[in-house]
Design a protein around this motif. Structure first.
Motif, PDB file in Angstrom:
ATOM      1  N   CYS A  51     -20.684 -31.311  33.918  1.00  0.00           N
ATOM      2  CA  CYS A  51     -20.966 -31.852  35.249  1.00  0.00           C
ATOM      3  C   CYS A  51     -19.749 -31.733  36.151  1.00  0.00           C
ATOM      4  N   ASP A  52     -19.997 -31.477  37.412  1.00  0.00           N
ATOM      5  CA  ASP A  52     -18.953 -31.491  38.431  1.00  0.00           C
ATOM      6  C   ASP A  52     -19.455 -32.427  39.524  1.00  0.00           C
ATOM      7  N   LEU A  53     -18.825 -33.586  39.628  1.00  0.00           N
ATOM      8  CA  LEU A  53     -19.297 -34.624  40.553  1.00  0.00           C
ATOM      9  C   LEU A  53     -18.563 -34.600  41.892  1.00  0.00           C
ATOM     10  N   TYR A  54     -17.793 -33.549  42.154  1.00  0.00           N
ATOM     11  CA  TYR A  54     -16.973 -33.468  43.358  1.00  0.00           C
ATOM     12  C   TYR A  54     -17.775 -33.736  44.633  1.00  0.00           C
ATOM     13  N   ARG A  55     -18.991 -33.219  44.724  1.00  0.00           N
ATOM     14  CA  ARG A  55     -19.773 -33.325  45.959  1.00  0.00           C
ATOM     15  C   ARG A  55     -20.552 -34.629  46.084  1.00  0.00           C
ATOM     16  N   LEU A  56     -20.503 -35.495  45.078  1.00  0.00           N
ATOM     17  CA  LEU A  56     -21.253 -36.745  45.166  1.00  0.00           C
ATOM     18  C   LEU A  56     -20.605 -37.706  46.155  1.00  0.00           C
ATOM     19  N   LYS A  57     -21.439 -38.414  46.854  1.00  0.00           N
ATOM     20  CA  LYS A  57     -20.963 -39.390  47.841  1.00  0.00           C
ATOM     21  C   LYS A  57     -20.886 -40.802  47.262  1.00  0.00           C
ATOM     22  N   SER A  58     -21.697 -41.071  46.204  1.00  0.00           N
ATOM     23  CA  SER A  58     -21.704 -42.407  45.611  1.00  0.00           C
ATOM     24  C   SER A  58     -22.116 -42.311  44.145  1.00  0.00           C
TER      25      SER A  58
END
Length: 156
Positions: free
Chosen positions: A86-93
């Protein structure tokens, strides 16, 4: 319980990408379903290179293993079951991490997570945190075994 009984750490100098892949392979060889590895570091720190080594150890074969920056999750099947990268870089919350099924994956798959801080309190207590930082031409990996990962850290 003291903090020392809950976590343990070690540092490993990685002079090049080959050493980073090798560390990833050592981690991947010890993963089991339900394990979570959180990969910390800035852009270009080597998170995806380390993940690639772990993925190859998980599947038992060479893998292209691109960064899942745009897809958020790439899954890989291996003899031990499913591995999520997983790459959560683009998540806002953190709610968005829940929406992609990450919490369910913590129980049914092994997980490698880049930018884990975006998941906030959703991260499980038992995990391996790997922080990658520049060190001359290479990097230094700081591995922190938390909870059940404290004993596994001794094997890496």
């Amino acid at each position: 319980m003291t903090a020392q009984t809950l976590l343990d750490s070690r540092e490993i100098d990685l002079p090049d990408a080959v050493a980073t892949l090798a560390l990833g392979a050592r981690i991947g060889a010890r993963l089991t379903l339900g394990d979570v590895v959180c990969l910390h570091g800035g852009l270009g720190a080597g998170k995806t290179t380390l993940a690639r080594g772990a993925i190859e150890a998980w599947t038992g074969q060479p893998e292209e293993a691109p960064s899942p920056t745009y897809t958020l999750v790439q899954t890989y099947e291996g003899p031990r079951g499913e591995l999520w990268h997983c790459d959560l870089y683009r998540l806002k919350s953190p709610d968005e991490a829940f929406e992609i099924g990450l919490v369910d994956a913590f129980e049914s798959a092994a997980c490698l997570i880049e930018w884990p801080e975006r998941a906030g309190a959703l991260l499980p207590h038992n995990r391996l945190d790997v922080a990658l930082a520049p060190l001359g031409e290479g990097r230094r990996a700081t591995l922190i075994g938390i909870g059940a990962w404290r004993e596994k850290l001794e094997q890496i």
